[in-house]
Each structure stands twice: as C-alpha cells, then as structure tokens.
Enzyme design. Structure first.
Site, PDB file in Angstrom:
ATOM      1  N   SER A 289      44.064  33.564  36.999  1.00  0.00           N
ATOM      2  CA  SER A 289      43.385  32.883  37.984  1.00  0.00           C
ATOM      3  C   SER A 289      41.884  32.646  37.568  1.00  0.00           C
ATOM      4  O   SER A 289      41.499  32.068  36.294  1.00  0.00           O
ATOM      5  CB  SER A 289      43.656  33.076  39.287  1.00  0.00           C
ATOM      6  OG  SER A 289      43.142  32.118  40.315  1.00  0.00           O
TER       7      SER A 289
ATOM      8  N   ASP B 231      53.322  28.029  43.174  1.00  0.00           N
ATOM      9  CA  ASP B 231      51.927  28.766  43.245  1.00  0.00           C
ATOM     10  C   ASP B 231      51.105  27.579  44.172  1.00  0.00           C
ATOM     11  O   ASP B 231      50.772  26.634  43.987  1.00  0.00           O
ATOM     12  CB  ASP B 231      51.298  28.633  41.792  1.00  0.00           C
ATOM     13  CG  ASP B 231      49.734  29.253  41.706  1.00  0.00           C
ATOM     14  OD1 ASP B 231      48.857  28.997  42.499  1.00  0.00           O
ATOM     15  OD2 ASP B 231      49.375  29.874  40.697  1.00  0.00           O
TER      16      ASP B 231
ATOM     17  N   HIS C 159      51.405  32.929  43.052  1.00  0.00           N
ATOM     18  CA  HIS C 159      50.212  33.019  42.567  1.00  0.00           C
ATOM     19  C   HIS C 159      49.958  34.637  42.573  1.00  0.00           C
ATOM     20  O   HIS C 159      48.865  35.010  42.090  1.00  0.00           O
ATOM     21  CB  HIS C 159      49.045  32.694  43.225  1.00  0.00           C
ATOM     22  CG  HIS C 159      47.791  32.608  42.624  1.00  0.00           C
ATOM     23  ND1 HIS C 159      47.601  31.293  41.357  1.00  0.00           N
ATOM     24  CD2 HIS C 159      46.546  33.009  42.709  1.00  0.00           C
ATOM     25  CE1 HIS C 159      46.364  31.543  41.117  1.00  0.00           C
ATOM     26  NE2 HIS C 159      45.520  32.559  41.612  1.00  0.00           N
TER      27      HIS C 159
HETATM   28  N1  LIG Z   1      42.071  35.625  49.996  1.00  0.00           N
HETATM   29  C1  LIG Z   1      42.222  34.261  49.386  1.00  0.00           C
HETATM   30  C2  LIG Z   1      43.199  34.462  48.205  1.00  0.00           C
HETATM   31  C3  LIG Z   1      42.577  35.603  47.161  1.00  0.00           C
HETATM   32  C4  LIG Z   1      43.819  35.395  46.084  1.00  0.00           C
HETATM   33  O1  LIG Z   1      44.789  35.126  46.226  1.00  0.00           O
HETATM   34  N2  LIG Z   1      43.052  36.193  45.109  1.00  0.00           N
HETATM   35  C5  LIG Z   1      44.075  36.224  43.764  1.00  0.00           C
HETATM   36  C6  LIG Z   1      43.136  35.560  42.796  1.00  0.00           C
HETATM   37  S1  LIG Z   1      43.051  33.987  42.997  1.00  0.00           S
HETATM   38  C7  LIG Z   1      41.980  33.460  41.887  1.00  0.00           C
HETATM   39  O2  LIG Z   1      41.320  33.982  41.189  1.00  0.00           O
HETATM   40  C8  LIG Z   1      44.417  37.601  43.613  1.00  0.00           C
HETATM   41  O3  LIG Z   1      44.741  37.950  42.527  1.00  0.00           O
HETATM   42  N3  LIG Z   1      44.520  38.555  44.701  1.00  0.00           N
HETATM   43  C9  LIG Z   1      44.508  39.620  44.597  1.00  0.00           C
HETATM   44  C10 LIG Z   1      45.912  40.337  44.527  1.00  0.00           C
HETATM   45  O4  LIG Z   1      45.996  41.650  44.539  1.00  0.00           O
HETATM   46  O5  LIG Z   1      46.811  39.438  45.018  1.00  0.00           O
HETATM   47  C11 LIG Z   1      42.796  33.396  50.484  1.00  0.00           C
HETATM   48  O6  LIG Z   1      42.922  33.789  51.468  1.00  0.00           O
HETATM   49  O7  LIG Z   1      43.170  32.415  50.135  1.00  0.00           O
END
Ligand SMILES: N[C@@H](CCC(=O)N[C@@H](CSC=O)C(=O)NCC(=O)O)C(=O)O
Length: 289
Positions: free
Chosen positions: A154, A232, A265
């Site tokens: 991401s 995703d 995702h």
């Molecule tokens: N809090 C956000 C969503 C945050 C999220 O999904 N972060 C992803 C990376 S997104 C792009 O860089 C991630 O890897 N989170 C950490 C995990 O352990 O899943 C929202 O509410 O939309």
C-alpha cells in the site's frame, strides 16, 4: 551509529530482533525489526542479502514482522529482512497524530519540503535509503550491503516502487502488494503530497509518483511483481490506481499484476503470497547476483 536490542525472538530457525536507534534524519528514536535467517548463525562468515519491507498507513515495523509471514521463505533462502517504521514519532508537530493517513504512521517515504514537517524530521526517503541501511550494515556484518531488494504494501508499495525507480541499480528487485501506484491522482496521495510538499508543487509530487517515474525509466528492463486482491476496498475506492502504472510502464519490461480472487487489503493477503514475494527477490539476490 549504535542500535539497542529490545527483544530477540526465535523465528523459523533464525531470530527476529526488535531494535531501536537515534536517527538524525528523522530527529527521533526510530524502532525497527530485523530478521536474521539461520544461515547467519550456522556460518558467521557467510554474508546474507537484505530485503527491505515497507509497511503501509498506520503501521510500524511490527506489522510485517508479526503478520506478513515473510520469515518462512526468508529462512529457507537465507535472506535477512528489514522492517522499518513508517514515520518519525513524537516530534510534537501540531496535527501530527490527528489522522491515520498523514503525520505519524504516514511518512509516505518522502523528504518533506514544507514546514513544519521538513524542519522537524519528516525525511523518510533519506532515512530509508541512507541512514537506516548504513546503521544496519555497520552493526550487522553478516549482511551484504551489495545485495539489497525492496518490497512493500500500500503506502509501502508506493515507497518500494518509487525508491526502486528513483535509484537505478541500488535495489536488485522490487515487488508490491496493493501499492498506491499513482499518488498524485488519489485522495491519500493528494493529502500527503499537499501536506509534505505544498499544494502547488506538482513537479515535486511527480518526483515521488511511481506512475510518473516509470514513464522516465531508462534502466534495465523491469521485472515487477504486484499482487492485488479483487476484494481490496481501497482499490475499489480508487486509492491504488494500478492500471495507470501498468499503462505508463508499457515498453519498460514486465509488470506482472496478479489479481487475487477474493483477497482484501489486509495482512491475510500478504501472508498468503509471502513466499512468492520473497522468492521473487531471491531470484535477484541469490541467483542473478
Ligand atoms: N484505519 C484506516 C485503514 C488503515 C489501513 O488499512 N492500513 C493498512 C495500510 S493502508 C495503505 O497504506 C494496514 O496495513 N493496516 C495495518 C494492518 O495491520 O492491517 C481506515 O479506517 O480506513
């Protein structure tokens, strides 16, 4: 620069080190994780290559190390993995901790040029390309500084693609999961680049946009692996725009986008295809090195 060890955890025959150091580029203590595969303890003279994993928004170096499942293949292949943090921490900048997609946890792997971010330490590009690897190579002589690859997820996929494209030859290979592939054209990128560079500085934005960078690529033919899940939600919200990158990369080599049916995702996707990404890097770090 010295590092201090907070924990040593056995993992797939090797060890995962939880480390921290005082970083001058980011003006704060930076935590990171380093996986050393079993080959480094079996023969201390045997140098192993390094694969850098750049994580996404809201992450630290722990997400990939604990949920990415990358140590499985890294252990088999004899590859160290470096898991950096995603931003400086605790710089006492107004608004630093207000949103998940800007400031803390959202450094976007760029050197900010707009105050106060630029003055206080938002210099993740310099940190990841220079200070952190230098620190790792100085402190871990079992790692070969000449064989380094990069991948990410991401925001970290954006980081991996842009660092690779901006530094021909520095990284032996690149791959990404669900990268933010055209940040100038998506809400996440517009917010980050507007904040770190300034709304009007579109030339600067383009210097950190994988789709813009790949148009200018003059290096070896590309061999990029990208995995994206068909479920995703951020792809569906037009945050990733991989089609723009693929189109811009036409004639520059191979961009293998694999649409993974039903995957989202999350780190379940990273873990499922972890071996493929480590093996992609291994082909360049071990076989073609
Ligand atoms: N809090 C956000 C969503 C945050 C999220 O999904 N972060 C992803 C990376 S997104 C792009 O860089 C991630 O890897 N989170 C950490 C995990 O352990 O899943 C929202 O509410 O939309």
């Amino acid at each position: 620069m010295s590092v201090h060890t907070k924990a040593t955890i056995a993992s797939f025959g090797g060890k995962l080190l939880k480390l921290a150091h005082n970083a001058s580029t980011t003006n704060c203590e930076m935590a990171f994780n380093l996986y050393l595969p079993p080959q480094t303890t079996i023969n201390p003279l045997h140098k192993v290559p390094l694969l850098i994993y750049l994580a996404g928004l809201t992450c630290t170096g722990d997400n990939g190390a604990e949920k990415g499942f990358f140590q499985h293949a890294a252990s088999q292949k004899g590859i160290a993995i470096l898991y950096p943090d995603t931003s400086p921490r605790g710089l006492k900048i107004e608004g630093e901790d207000e949103s998940y997609d800007f400031g803390s946890g959202a450094g976007f792997y760029v050197d900010a040029t707009k105050s106060p971010w630029s003055k206080k330490g938002y210099k993740m590009y310099s940190y990841i390309t220079q200070e952190l690897p230098k620190t790792v190579f100085e402190n871990f002589k079992e790692i070969d500084s000449e064989r380094v690859s990069i991948f990410g997820h991401s925001m970290g996929g954006h980081g991996a693609l842009t660092l690779f494209l901006k530094n021909p030859g520095k990284y032996k290979s690149v791959s990404a999961y669900a990268p933010i592939a055209n940040p100038m054209k998506c809400p996440w990128g517009e917010k980050a680049f507007g904040g770190y560079f300034g709304e009007e500085e579109k030339g600067k934005w383009a210097e950190h946009d994988a789709t813009e960078l790949v148009k200018k690529w003059k290096g070896e033919p590309l061999d990029v692996l990208i995995d994206i899940g068909t479920a995703d939600n951020f792809y569906q919200q037009n945050q990733l725009l991989p089609e723009n990158f693929v189109k811009a990369a036409e004639g520059k080599g191979k961009v293998n986008v694999r649409w993974q049916d039903g995957y989202d995702h999350s780190y379940f996707t990273m873990a499922t295809f972890a071996d493929d990404h480590v093996n992609h890097a291994a082909r360049y770090l071990l076989e073609k090195a």
